[in-house]
Design a protein around this motif. Structure first.
Motif, PDB file in Angstrom:
ATOM      1  N   LEU A 148       0.627  -1.283   0.222  1.00  0.00           N
ATOM      2  CA  LEU A 148       0.066  -0.031  -0.130  1.00  0.00           C
ATOM      3  C   LEU A 148       0.694   1.217  -0.100  1.00  0.00           C
ATOM      4  O   LEU A 148       0.616   2.223  -0.809  1.00  0.00           O
ATOM      5  N   ARG A 149       2.036   1.200   0.769  1.00  0.00           N
ATOM      6  CA  ARG A 149       2.780   2.355   0.781  1.00  0.00           C
ATOM      7  C   ARG A 149       3.612   2.688  -0.433  1.00  0.00           C
ATOM      8  O   ARG A 149       3.713   3.713  -1.037  1.00  0.00           O
ATOM      9  N   LEU A 150       3.917   1.360  -1.087  1.00  0.00           N
ATOM     10  CA  LEU A 150       4.585   1.500  -2.370  1.00  0.00           C
ATOM     11  C   LEU A 150       3.411   2.191  -3.460  1.00  0.00           C
ATOM     12  O   LEU A 150       3.798   3.177  -4.464  1.00  0.00           O
ATOM     13  N   ILE A 151       2.050   1.556  -3.614  1.00  0.00           N
ATOM     14  CA  ILE A 151       1.432   2.133  -4.548  1.00  0.00           C
ATOM     15  C   ILE A 151       0.829   3.576  -4.356  1.00  0.00           C
ATOM     16  O   ILE A 151       0.849   4.432  -5.426  1.00  0.00           O
TER      17      ILE A 151
ATOM     18  N   LYS B 281       3.681  10.022  -7.715  1.00  0.00           N
ATOM     19  CA  LYS B 281       4.201  10.549  -8.852  1.00  0.00           C
ATOM     20  C   LYS B 281       3.699  11.003 -10.014  1.00  0.00           C
ATOM     21  O   LYS B 281       4.076  11.474 -10.899  1.00  0.00           O
ATOM     22  N   VAL B 282       2.139  10.177 -10.075  1.00  0.00           N
ATOM     23  CA  VAL B 282       1.444  10.608 -11.304  1.00  0.00           C
ATOM     24  C   VAL B 282       0.562  11.576 -11.044  1.00  0.00           C
ATOM     25  O   VAL B 282       0.353  12.792 -11.537  1.00  0.00           O
ATOM     26  N   SER B 283       0.141  11.713  -9.843  1.00  0.00           N
ATOM     27  CA  SER B 283      -1.020  12.651  -9.128  1.00  0.00           C
ATOM     28  C   SER B 283      -0.991  12.747  -7.860  1.00  0.00           C
ATOM     29  O   SER B 283      -1.488  11.672  -6.950  1.00  0.00           O
ATOM     30  N   LYS B 284      -0.376  13.874  -7.104  1.00  0.00           N
ATOM     31  CA  LYS B 284      -0.491  14.020  -5.544  1.00  0.00           C
ATOM     32  C   LYS B 284      -2.029  13.644  -5.070  1.00  0.00           C
ATOM     33  O   LYS B 284      -2.243  13.342  -3.937  1.00  0.00           O
TER      34      LYS B 284
ATOM     35  N   ALA C  70      -3.170  10.346  -4.835  1.00  0.00           N
ATOM     36  CA  ALA C  70      -2.507   9.490  -3.894  1.00  0.00           C
ATOM     37  C   ALA C  70      -3.109   9.755  -2.402  1.00  0.00           C
ATOM     38  O   ALA C  70      -3.309   9.149  -1.740  1.00  0.00           O
ATOM     39  N   ASN C  71      -3.441  11.109  -2.307  1.00  0.00           N
ATOM     40  CA  ASN C  71      -4.238  11.703  -1.125  1.00  0.00           C
ATOM     41  C   ASN C  71      -5.425  11.059  -1.254  1.00  0.00           C
ATOM     42  O   ASN C  71      -6.158  10.558   0.150  1.00  0.00           O
ATOM     43  N   ASP C  72      -6.166  11.083  -2.193  1.00  0.00           N
ATOM     44  CA  ASP C  72      -7.485  10.438  -2.385  1.00  0.00           C
ATOM     45  C   ASP C  72      -7.526   8.808  -1.971  1.00  0.00           C
ATOM     46  O   ASP C  72      -8.457   8.264  -1.090  1.00  0.00           O
TER      47      ASP C  72
END
Length: 289
Positions: free
Chosen positions: A242-245, A251-254, A257-259
């Motif tokens: 999960l941390r890796l994903i 890197k694609v969209s902060k 990632a927050n969502d």
């Protein structure tokens, strides 16, 4: 489950003999067994049973197993949605950088001077299936009766795993470094490790494996980001994945990632009312972000 098929009535009797408590109408139990399947539920019943006798531990209810099953199902559906975003992004980077590097060769992906021979036989089989079943490629070959379509037409229909194999088979190390640099990595081996790990999760989510107790066959390498870095010794469990994903997604969209981070926390919170299920999930995932 034994070698002989059983009816739902027989399945219920077997569960009762092993100490299962039914806290809902039997007709609802039958409906659930016919919906999900006794065998598949067995993958989740396992966590509530004595390993030797297969008897359920004290006060295990049918709905406990269903709760664990649907938590895992919901987590898989959630991760698939966001992994797809990572997949599309990586596909685009490979296609963009390789196709522009080999501008005069729009079928570079099957050129033995560019990709390793080891993948060509496998890919020829994949392509044959695609061009006989995929409508877009069928149309292309009607208009252009060539052996292969341009990379940008083909790559849209390849799986994440197939795209990664093409990337890993590139002979041009500098080109691979250029793609790795998009994600901020100087070492291609780091991107390799991360992509393999994410594809492993994607495959578990797509093919009905148990996700919450999944362990990567090869540990995830150190994540170069303080927020997402794995804080404990376990670099194979779902917490590490999960941390890796989340890290790669950032890197694609902060924002995405927050969502995802918030949705994971909300999903974990749904188990808080069932202490038994909550403890099983927490003991396996150990999510600590």
């Amino acid at each position: 489950m034994g070698k002989t098929a059983t009816t739902v009535e027989e399945q219920i009797v077997l569960l009762q003999s092993r100490g299962m408590v039914f806290d809902c109408e039997i007709e609802k139990v039958k409906e659930t067994l016919l919906d999900i399947g006794y065998y598949r539920l067995g993958f989740y019943s396992y966590y509530f049973q004595d390993r030797m006798t297969h008897h359920f531990t004290t006060h295990v209810h049918f709905n406990d197993i269903i709760k664990l099953y649907y938590f895992d199902f919901d987590m898989k559906m959630l991760l698939l949605r966001y992994i797809y975003r990572v997949e599309v992004h990586f596909r685009t980077q490979l296609l963009y950088y390789a196709s522009n590097h080999y501008k005069d060769n729009n079928t570079w992906y099957v050129d033995p001077k560019i990709v390793d021979n080891s993948i060509l036989k496998e890919f020829n089989t994949i392509y044959f299936i695609l061009k006989t079943k995929n409508k877009s490629l069928i149309k292309h070959h009607v208009k252009y009766p060539s052996d292969f379509a341009p990379a940008w037409k083909v790559f849209e229909f390849l799986t994440f795993g197939q795209i990664y194999k093409l990337f890993s088979s590139l002979k041009n190390t500098e080109l691979k470094k250029q793609i790795a640099a998009v994600y901020g990595f100087r070492e291609v081996s780091l991107l390799d490790n991360y992509l393999i790990s994410i594809i492993n999760i994607r495959n578990i989510c797509s093919h009905n494996g148990v996700l919450f107790d999944y362990n990567q066959p090869i540990g995830i390498k150190r994540i170069p980001n303080l927020k997402y870095r794995i804080k404990n010794w376990n670099n194979t469990n779902l917490n590490a994945s999960l941390r890796l994903i989340l890290f790669i997604l950032s890197k694609v969209s902060k924002n995405r990632a927050n969502d995802l981070e918030q949705e994971i926390k909300i999903l974990l919170e749904t188990t808080s009312e069932n202490e038994l299920v909550k403890n099983i999930i927490n003991s396996k995932i150990k999510f600590d972000l």
